[in-house]
Design an enzyme around this catalytic site. Structure first.
Site, short mmCIF file in Angstrom:
data_model
loop_
_atom_site.label_atom_id
_atom_site.label_comp_id
_atom_site.label_asym_id
_atom_site.label_seq_id
_atom_site.Cartn_x
_atom_site.Cartn_y
_atom_site.Cartn_z
N SER A 1 18.64 -40.85 -12.42
CA SER A 1 17.33 -40.27 -12.14
C SER A 1 17.18 -40.24 -10.62
O SER A 1 17.32 -41.28 -9.96
CB SER A 1 16.23 -41.11 -12.77
N GLU B 1 19.02 -42.72 -5.15
CA GLU B 1 18.02 -42.55 -4.09
C GLU B 1 18.54 -42.98 -2.73
O GLU B 1 17.79 -43.09 -1.77
CB GLU B 1 16.72 -43.27 -4.45
N GLY C 1 15.63 -40.44 -7.24
CA GLY C 1 14.44 -40.93 -6.56
C GLY C 1 14.37 -40.19 -5.23
O GLY C 1 14.84 -40.66 -4.20
N THR C 2 13.79 -39.02 -5.28
CA THR C 2 13.85 -38.15 -4.10
C THR C 2 12.90 -38.59 -2.99
O THR C 2 13.02 -38.09 -1.87
CB THR C 2 13.57 -36.69 -4.49
N ASN C 3 12.00 -39.52 -3.30
CA ASN C 3 11.17 -40.04 -2.19
C ASN C 3 12.05 -40.82 -1.24
O ASN C 3 12.10 -40.58 -0.04
CB ASN C 3 10.06 -40.97 -2.72
N ASP C 4 12.78 -41.79 -1.81
CA ASP C 4 13.68 -42.57 -0.96
C ASP C 4 14.87 -41.74 -0.49
O ASP C 4 15.32 -41.89 0.64
CB ASP C 4 14.18 -43.81 -1.73
N ARG D 1 -3.92 2.70 8.11
CA ARG D 1 -4.14 1.45 7.37
C ARG D 1 -2.93 0.55 7.40
O ARG D 1 -1.80 1.02 7.44
CB ARG D 1 -4.45 1.75 5.90
N CYS E 1 12.58 -38.43 -10.68
CA CYS E 1 11.28 -39.10 -10.81
C CYS E 1 10.58 -39.25 -9.48
O CYS E 1 9.52 -39.84 -9.40
CB CYS E 1 11.43 -40.44 -11.51
N MET F 1 -5.95 -7.70 7.82
CA MET F 1 -5.47 -6.84 8.91
C MET F 1 -6.44 -5.66 9.06
O MET F 1 -7.41 -5.54 8.32
CB MET F 1 -4.06 -6.38 8.61
N ARG G 1 7.00 -47.86 -13.38
CA ARG G 1 7.24 -48.80 -12.27
C ARG G 1 6.69 -50.16 -12.70
O ARG G 1 5.48 -50.37 -12.67
CB ARG G 1 6.54 -48.33 -11.01
N GLY H 1 -8.14 -7.75 3.51
CA GLY H 1 -9.07 -7.82 4.64
C GLY H 1 -8.54 -8.55 5.86
O GLY H 1 -9.26 -8.70 6.84
N ARG I 1 -2.96 -1.58 -6.41
CA ARG I 1 -2.08 -2.74 -6.25
C ARG I 1 -2.35 -3.69 -7.40
O ARG I 1 -3.40 -3.61 -8.06
CB ARG I 1 -2.33 -3.43 -4.90
N TYR J 1 15.61 -33.26 -17.39
CA TYR J 1 14.16 -33.32 -17.30
C TYR J 1 13.69 -33.51 -15.86
O TYR J 1 14.48 -33.88 -14.99
CB TYR J 1 13.60 -34.47 -18.15
N LYS K 1 0.82 -1.20 0.00
CA LYS K 1 0.00 0.00 0.00
C LYS K 1 0.86 1.26 0.00
O LYS K 1 0.70 2.16 -0.83
CB LYS K 1 -0.94 -0.03 1.21
N ARG L 1 11.86 -49.00 -15.07
CA ARG L 1 12.64 -49.35 -13.88
C ARG L 1 12.47 -50.84 -13.62
O ARG L 1 11.34 -51.36 -13.66
CB ARG L 1 12.13 -48.56 -12.68
N HIS M 1 -14.69 -9.05 0.49
CA HIS M 1 -13.55 -9.87 0.96
C HIS M 1 -13.65 -11.30 0.47
O HIS M 1 -12.68 -11.87 -0.03
CB HIS M 1 -13.51 -9.87 2.48
C1 PEP Z 1 11.70 -42.51 -5.27
O1 PEP Z 1 12.16 -43.16 -4.33
O2 PEP Z 1 11.76 -41.27 -5.33
C2 PEP Z 1 11.03 -43.20 -6.38
C3 PEP Z 1 10.64 -42.55 -7.45
O3 PEP Z 1 10.81 -44.52 -6.24
P1 PEP Z 1 9.62 -45.14 -5.39
O4 PEP Z 1 8.74 -44.05 -4.95
O5 PEP Z 1 8.95 -46.12 -6.27
O6 PEP Z 1 10.37 -45.79 -4.25
MG MG Z 2 12.47 -45.30 -4.61
#
Ligand code: PEP
Ligand code: MG
Length: 929
Positions: A808, A789, A810-813, A109, A875, A120, A602, A118, A376, A895, A39, A661, A494
């Site tokens: 690749s 991973e 595997g960011t989950n593991d 204000r 992935c 604050m 998978r 709205g 704004r 990618y 503002k 995989r 609002h």
């Molecule tokens: C992972 O681990 O990021 C992955 C893609 O493999 P998954 O989820 O199947 O273990």
């Molecule tokens: Mg995995």
């Protein structure tokens, strides 16, 4: 001499906490949002470009931060700086704050660096008391207006400063504001008039006495008469409102850091409530609901400040073009005050040209003279955001890169929003009509307060949150609900602003239905009665309310604007977008969404769900086999199923890469628990049930996530890998023979050491040679690579790259193993970790750049040191999350791969990353921002 210099140095060193504006000059500018809030910065900018803005000053966000750090005490310089800034305003306006003959009134204000509509507090008419009002009456010769302003001040001040900022949390309906409103209604009734605008000066004077008495009775203190006390009370209340319930909830939802703080703008008042030649309004330089390029807004004559957005009176359309079926009978500003409208229209055009974006503006007309009070960047919904960006690009106002950053990933998501099935809608009965404030359709069960909306949603219900009027206190309920419906209020109320910001289905101002939150009932325009818990359906694009639950359909991706926008994203981005798909159907869907390959197929998913019975049976047979011979027999039976699935997927992705995989999950996941199934398998293996159970027992693991899975299976049972790669190679050859262009990538999961990969690499080569020989071909296109991973793999990625043509992540593991948090069990503690701010984000949703990200960075560097152009992708689930996509872009990945429905979001996020960080090989710059 020396003394003098020291003195002047210390003087110049005094920290500047206030920036003034007015009289054609401003100390701030638009780029100073962090310090002056949106503002304050934009008020300064409007002054700089020559628009009429009442003089004022902005207290910086630094004061807010210091205030909270310092036990709610202000920096000592502030009092003096406020005093001297006020004097400047007085000079500019030719009035004096607190003066009994010629009093200056101010508004106080809030304004954070990113808009929190709205959430604050604001106090208007500060400086008015029983003495200054007499001076103002003499000056304006308009006692009615002055009394009205004073009663508004008491109402607002008592609510914001004396109640909320004092931490008083009254029960529903017992708040001082509601109690004062009830006094107003009682007076309207007593005087036998229709609305407050018909109350006379004498009535309002009487109301002021009633109000003051009520304030004392409810809050136990008198309303402060001293102008300076009022000013400081209001300033503190605005700073306090940064930590008010609404603001805290909104920040949490919108991910706005608590540390930002709000600025406070103190500005001389101009009055929209001085009679019929005065008015106030809110407008957008383009329609924020549809994106259409016409000036769009609402106004109310003889009204002040918050009346338009508070939803108490349903406002009039600003111009003829903005009239709808529901507002066509109301008089527009264009018709009522043509000259003022012309000025306003010129100003809005000037502003849009200056900012190159759609703006949300607030204005007041005081006795025929127009003042700009705020501008704004306007909130808009997804479809409108896309349309405006494309239109401004066509109008040559913005570049491709701007188009891409004008639409947020969540706004894009709205384009893929559900709508009511048109066939069902045609047959359905409309029980109410209102203004179409938020897009798409929403169906759910009716609730009437915020707490119920939140609680019911927690229990798994979908709810429609219904209120008489819009109220920012309801932020949590609004968020939780599937859709919002209000009986009063306009498109700039609002609820409408907030819902639009979230892309939520919303209807406001449904005046032809009767909403009673006390008895929890709605009476429809046709007389039908809806009670709490009953189903209703809203069409937020048309403003229609229907009784019952209507079927919804997802909008499709064939939308023209959507495609044009995605095309621009594709031209800008550097990252390729692949998808995680395990079936040919998913692959086709993802391709339609723009996927440029499959980043994770998978294999194990062919053993779940549709048509999985036979292959699952054979897989189980293979799992409980005791000897290699037994296992090979089972694998031979399984082979045609695996090959067929692989071939169909390669075919669906013709011309694009598909990463297959090899089998990953622990085998015991597939062992049947059902005795009949066990007996059937035992019979087919020609073994006793006892033998079968004993074999199954051996497969049991205590910590399967870290057990016999992934590459470990391929090493202990090489024939499993052999069967899968044979299927991949043979399917590829068959497709090539059919003039297709398959491109498989073979990916080994859960690798932790190079020797594992070396082992599998040799095995794959052996099968490759055999297949080439069998089919008499010289080569079969493919790549061999691995998932990264496990932290050890990341740290030794140079050695692993000797055998891997691609990585690749595997960011989950990788997250699971970096944090030591079981990805399947975090539900027990993660919500509390987030709530208590032990963790700033859920690391399974967004890559933690400091830990997981650091491992990824090391792995990229090490991998590239051995194989310069090694293909790198991701992935894990993070591959569809915008912040993580930006990180992958910064690491110069080839990618990201995500689920089919996230593909458009990923295309946009990749394009935005390319705009923010345009150079390639930016790896280490800004990576930890
Ligand atoms: C992972 O681990 O990021 C992955 C893609 O493999 P998954 O989820 O199947 O273990
Ligand atoms: Mg995995």
């Amino acid at each position: 001499m020396t003394k003098k210099i020291v003195k002047s140095t210390s003087k110049t060193k005094e920290h500047k906490y206030i920036y003034s504006f007015g009289g054609g000059k401003a100390e701030g500018k638009a780029g100073m949002k962090n310090l002056l809030g949106g503002k304050g910065a934009n008020l300064a900018e409007m002054v700089n470009i020559g628009l009429p803005v009442p003089a004022g000053f902005t207290i910086t966000t630094e004061v807010c931060t210091a205030y909270y750090k310092n036990n709610k005490k202000y920096p000592k310089e502030l009092t003096r700086q406020v005093e001297s800034s006020l004097i400047k305003v007085e000079k500019n306006m030719g009035m004096e704050f607190g003066n009994k003959n010629n009093p200056l009134l101010v508004s106080v204000r809030s304004g954070a660096r990113s808009s929190m509509p709205g959430m604050m507090d604001t106090v208007l008419n500060v400086g008015l008391n029983d003495i200054t009002r007499e001076g103002l009456i003499k000056k304006t010769k308009n006692p009615r207006f002055v009394y009205d302003s004073q009663r508004r001040l008491i109402q607002m001040y008592a609510d914001v400063v004396m109640e909320k900022a004092a931490g008083i949390d009254p029960a529903e309906g017992k708040g001082v504001r509601q109690q004062l409103e009830r006094e107003l209604s009682a007076l309207i009734k007593k005087k036998k008039v229709k609305s407050e605008t018909e109350l006379s000066a004498g009535d309002l004077k009487e109301l002021i006495i009633i109000y003051k008495k009520k304030v004392k009775e409810v809050l136990g203190k008198p309303f402060p008469e001293d102008a300076k006390d009022q000013l400081w009370g209001a300033i503190s209340a605005v700073f306090q409102s940064w930590n008010g319930k609404r603001a805290v909830s909104y920040r949490k939802i919108e991910n706005i850091p608590d540390s930002w703080g709000t600025a406070v703008s103190v500005q001389s008042m101009v009055f929209g409530n001085m009679g019929d030649t005065s008015a106030t309004g809110v407008a957008f330089t383009r329609n924020p609901a549809t994106g259409e390029n016409h000036f769009y807004g609402e106004w109310l004559s003889n009204a002040q400040g918050e009346d338009v957005v508070a939803g108490i009176r349903t406002p009039n359309p600003i111009n003829e073009v903005g009239k709808s079926e529901y507002t066509k009978h109301l008089v527009s500003l264009e018709k009522a005050m043509p000259k003022v409208y012309k000025d306003l229209n010129n100003f809005q055009q000037k502003l849009e040209k200056h900012y190159h974006d759609m703006l949300d503006i607030e204005f007041t007309i005081q006795e025929g003279k127009l003042y700009m009070l705020q501008c704004r960047i306007g909130k808009r919904n997804g479809p409108a955001a896309v349309k405006m960006a494309l239109d401004m690009y066509k109008e040559k106002r913005i570049k491709k890169e701007d188009v891409v950053i004008r639409v947020s990933p969540s706004q894009l998501d709205e384009l893929l929003h559900p709508i009511i099935d048109p066939k069902a809608e045609k047959m359905a009965k409309v029980i109410g009509k209102g203004l179409p404030a938020g897009p798409g359709g929403g169906t759910g069960r009716v609730v009437f307060n915020s707490a119920d909306a939140t609680e019911w949603t927690k229990k798994g219900e979908t709810v429609i949150f219904v209120r008489e009027e819009t109220n920012p206190e309801d932020i949590n309920g609004m968020r939780a609900a599937e859709a919002i419906l209000t009986g009063r209020g306009g498109m700039t109320s609002h609820a409408a602003l907030v819902a639009r910001g979230w892309g939520k289905c919303c209807i406001v101002g449904a005046g032809n239905i009767n909403i009673d939150v006390h008895t929890k009932t709605i009476i429809g325009s046709d007389g039908s009665k809806i009670k709490e818990g009953d189903w209703i359906t809203l069409n937020g694009s048309k403003g229609n309310v229907y009784k019952g639950q209507l079927p919804m359909i997802k909008t499709d991706e064939k939308n023209k604007d959507f495609n044009a926008f995605m095309k621009i994203c594709d031209e800008v981005r550097i990252l390729k977008i692949r998808t995680n798909a395990d079936t040919p159907e998913d692959a086709i869907k993802a391709r339609a969404f723009g996927a440029e390959g499959i980043g994770l197929f998978r294999t194990e998913h062919m053993f779940y769900g549709k048509n999985s019975e036979k292959p699952l049976f054979l897989l189980r047979k293979m799992i409980v086999s005791k000897t290699e011979k037994e296992r090979r027999l089972a694998l031979d039976e399984l082979y045609p199923f695996v090959k067929e699935d692989i071939k169909a997927t390669l075919d669906a992705m013709n011309g694009l890469p598909v990463t297959f995989r090899t089998l990953d999950p622990p085998l015991h996941e597939f062992v049947p628990k059902n005795p009949a199934e066990c007996a059937k398998l035992a019979k087919s293996l020609k073994i006793s049930e006892n033998d079968f159970n004993a074999r199954a027992e051996i497969l049991h693991e205590n910590n399967p996530m870290m057990g016999h899975r992934g590459v470990r299976l391929g090493i202990t049972y090489p024939e499993i890998t052999e069967m899968q790669v044979k299927a991949i190679f043979e399917a590829t050859i068959e497709l090539i023979k059919a003039k297709k262009k398959p491109f498989p990538e073979i990916m080994i999961p859960v690798t932790c050491i190079d020797t594992e990969l070396k082992h599998q690499y040799k095995l794959i080569q052996k099968v490759y040679d055999e297949v080439c020989k069998k089919f008499k071909v010289k080569e079969i296109p493919h790549l061999i690579g691995t998932m990264i991973e496990i932290p050890r793999a990341a740290l030794t990625a140079d050695k692993i790259a000797e055998y891997a043509q691609f990585f690749s992540f595997g960011t989950n593991d990788l997250t699971q193993m970096t944090y030591g948090f079981s990805r399947d069990d975090i539900g027990a503690f993660l919500p509390e970790y987030l709530e208590k701010k032990i963790l700033p984000i859920d690391p399974f949703q967004q890559i933690d750049r400091d830990s997981v990200g650091e491992l990824m960075k090391i792995a990229c560097e090490k991998g590239r040191s051995i194989r310069k152009n090694i293909e790198i992708g991701i992935c894990g689930e993070h591959g569809g999350e915008p912040n993580s996509i930006e990180f992958c872009h910064l690491l110069a990945f080839d990618y990201v791969s995500c689920s089919p429905f996230r593909v458009p979001i990923a295309r946009l996020a990749a394009a935005q990353a390319a705009v923010h960080f345009p150079k390639k090989n930016y790896c280490h710059k800004k990576i930890n921002n």
